[in-house]
Design an enzyme around this catalytic site. Structure first.
Site: not given
Lengths: 380, 295
Positions: A92, A153, A317
């Site tokens: 990520d 994220h 996600s």
């Protein structure tokens, strides 16, 4: 007359106490102060958990029970003796491994001496203590939110999976599992969205496998089909958990318009759609009867954010990280778990849902308690 | 004396019970507005859980394609349970909408505005039909900022962020100076022979669906395109259609006040009455702003 009043009064008191007791049946371990905002673990129908999220819609009801049955899963887990170490690669934007809720579950490469500028373990990467940064070809995987490409994220995915039971913040789904998060940074863009090269993702997958990861959380989508990535994933023994993807507004059927890696159709890959807090598929979530395996909570999900903070986010996600967390719990209970078995367990143990049955292969949303019961049943 | 005391105790206990019993109801107070709206229309006895669920699902569907829920009101309910919504596109323009989600996942909207009626179908493959004709939704990126262009091999979309859109800037307008990229769509179909037959809501919805692809935060609110849509229809009403296609171009700028958590963008460009941004046709300049953030 007085007797009647007294009886009514007693009945009212009884019903009130019953209501309080019933609602308390769903109470969490209160040591993690934000646990009551983690509706996806145990949804008691209380909207207070999500009103601060930008994705909260007051017209949608909070459906009690639309969750992954985490509390029941943990009860079973904590009575189970075996606790195998599980390494999960989060491929990520990096992870804030100094975060108060994550620092206890970060992977440490014990064969490497930090900061000596040498590849001590001869794995081809220098000073890779917590993972590797494939964007900049260095060992810096710390997400600090100061660089434009680091938007939290990866740190959010890591928190959903593994945040510790430590009296601060949230509790990760695999928070009671002996879990290590390996941070592999492949997304680092100065643009508005995270972008990265497929070649970085391929290197990261190979790194994860070579360094002992059993599960890869790949909360990303790729614009085009890539044969090499597909082959790399297909040949791996690891379990890949990937998102169905988010539509540009309204989700699409990926059977009709492919997105990747979700459309690779691999036996060691679980494709995840986003279930809203009302128990239905989030309208922004992609779906596809032939490609999307399960749905998991992915709307108004609170998780860790760089620099000891916490934020809400929504999307497939987040759903992906939820399934990765359950997979990590399953891997932690046995030393003979395989990717194929984990996928079967997660897909066969779903809560069948009438809104999902025509859109998702398994027809339901993941249930950690059921999956764990099946694992332990297999062992017996 | 004992009797009076007992009455007081009972009174207090009953009051407490009433307060406690009321607590969980308050948590759903906002949802009651949908129930109340339906009750006002069909009568309280006919408001079934199924009808409430349909209304909530309809509003969720409409919002997913850019119809802002705060501009929607329930107007009527047919005997078969079909709900008609009033959508306030602008202070002057209102449309009536019915919504059906078919088994294939497509969202079928029937939109009425004055004497006009159009069917808008959001297909499950991401396509859009207007009165049965498929709208060509596509765009290309040009003039990308150099350092961004290095990453063209792959785009990974995290999309775990949230966007708000407005025709007014979210931060000082003078700060949107950092050029990001330009977008062009050279051939987007009108879908019909003339857009004079289309409602302003439908034209705005086509613009929203077409241009939403250039942003990262989901559907752009349809009301953002209300005035452009009206201007385009009025132009065609006077001058007629100039081409079978329209086109658009937008430059994207970022504010210097952006940071990783909160990003501010400006999209400034125009819609054209002819394909390929033909300057001989009419040009409808348009600017809107995006605030992209984690909540």
């Amino acid at each position: 007359m007085k007797k009647v009043q007294l009886i009514i009064c007693i009945l009212l008191i009884f019903s009130t106490i019953s209501a309080i007791v019933i609602s308390d049946c769903y109470s969490y371990n209160k040591s993690n102060p934000l646990l009551n905002k983690q509706w996806y673990l145990q949804n008691n129908g209380n909207k207070d958990a999500i009103t601060e999220s930008a994705d909260y819609r007051d017209y949608l009801e909070m459906k009690c029970g639309a969750d992954i049955s985490a509390t029941e899963m943990w009860k079973i887990l904590l009575s189970h003796e075996y606790n195998q170490n599980v390494i999960v690669a989060v491929i990520d934007t990096g992870v804030d491994y100094l975060h108060e809720d994550l620092q206890d579950s970060i992977w440490i490469n014990t064969d490497e001496i930090p900061g000596d500028g040498k590849d001590n373990d001869n794995n081809g990467y220098i000073d890779d203590i917590h993972g590797y940064n494939f964007c900049n070809d260095n060992a810096n995987v710390l997400e600090v939110q100061q660089n434009a490409g680091e938007n939290g994220h990866g740190t959010m995915c890591a928190g959903i999976i593994s945040a510790s039971d430590n009296n601060v913040g949230i509790l990760g789904i695999a928070g009671y599992t002996n879990i290590s998060i390996m941070s592999l940074k492949v997304l680092d863009s100065e643009e508005e969205i995270n972008s990265g090269n497929v070649s970085s993702i391929i290197k990261a997958v190979k790194y994860a496998e070579a360094n002992g990861a059993q599960i890869c959380n790949l909360s990303l989508c790729i614009a085009e089909y890539d044969d090499e990535l597909k082959e790399t994933m297909e040949e791996s023994d690891m379990l890949f958990v990937v998102p169905a993807g988010n539509g540009s507004g309204r989700g699409i059927d990926i059977s009709k318009k492919h997105v990747f890696p979700a459309s690779y159709k691999l036996d060691n890959m679980i494709v995840v759609a986003n279930m809203n807090y009302n128990g239905r598929l989030n309208k922004s979530s992609n779906y596809g009867l032939d490609y999307v395996d399960v749905a998991a909570p992915g709307t108004c999900i609170i998780s860790t954010y760089p620099q000891n903070s916490y934020k809400y986010a929504s999307g497939t996600s987040m759903s992906t990280a939820v399934v990765t967390g359950i997979a990590a719990v399953l891997y932690g209970t046995t030393n003979d778990m395989t990717a194929g078995k984990a996928k079967d367990l997660i897909c066969l143990s779903v809560d069948i849902n009438e809104d999902l049955i025509m859109r998702i292969t398994s027809g339901g949303s993941v249930n950690g308690e059921n999956a764990l019961k099946m694992v332990l049943g297999f062992k017996q | 004396m004992k009797g009076v005391l007992m009455k007081k105790i009972i009174s207090i206990v009953l009051s407490i019970c009433m307060i406690l019993c009321a607590l969980p109801i308050q948590a759903f107070a906002k949802n009651l507005s949908i129930e109340e709206s339906l009750a006002n229309i069909v009568g309280k006895d006919l408001v079934t859980p199924r009808l409430i669920e349909k209304a909530k699902n309809d509003i969720d569907n409409l919002e997913s394609v850019g119809f802002e829920s705060n501009r929607l009101n329930i107007e009527k309910v047919s005997k078969s349970g079909e709900i008609t919504y009033k959508f306030r596109l602008t202070d002057e323009i209102e449309s009536r909408i019915t919504a059906i989600e078919d088994s294939q996942g497509s969202l079928v909207l029937n939109i009425y505005e004055g004497t006009k009626h159009n069917e808008l179908v959001y297909l499950s493959d991401g396509g859009l039909l207007v009165d049965g004709n498929r709208v060509e939704i596509s765009f290309e990126v040009i003039n990308e900022k150099k350092e961004v262009a290095q990453n063209t091999e792959c785009i990974a979309f995290a999309n775990a962020r949230y966007s708000q859109y407005s025709t007014s800037p979210f931060v000082s307008s003078s700060t949107y100076t950092d050029f990001i990229k330009s977008y062009k769509a050279n051939k987007n179909a009108w879908g019909v022979e003339t857009i004079v037959n289309l409602t302003a809501t439908v034209v705005a919805a086509i613009l929203s669906a077409s241009i939403s692809g250039i942003s990262v935060g989901g559907s752009i609110a349809i009301s953002i395109f209300a005035y452009t849509a009206s201007a385009m229809i009025n132009y065609v009403y006077i001058y007629g259609m100039e081409d079978a296609y329209w086109s658009y171009e937008f430059d994207k700028y970022e504010s210097t006040e952006s940071w990783s958590l909160e990003r501010h963008y400006k999209y400034t460009g125009a819609c054209y009455s002819r394909r390929n941004q033909d300057p001989n046709g009419a040009k409808f300049p348009h600017t809107f702003y995006e605030f992209n953030f984690f909540s």
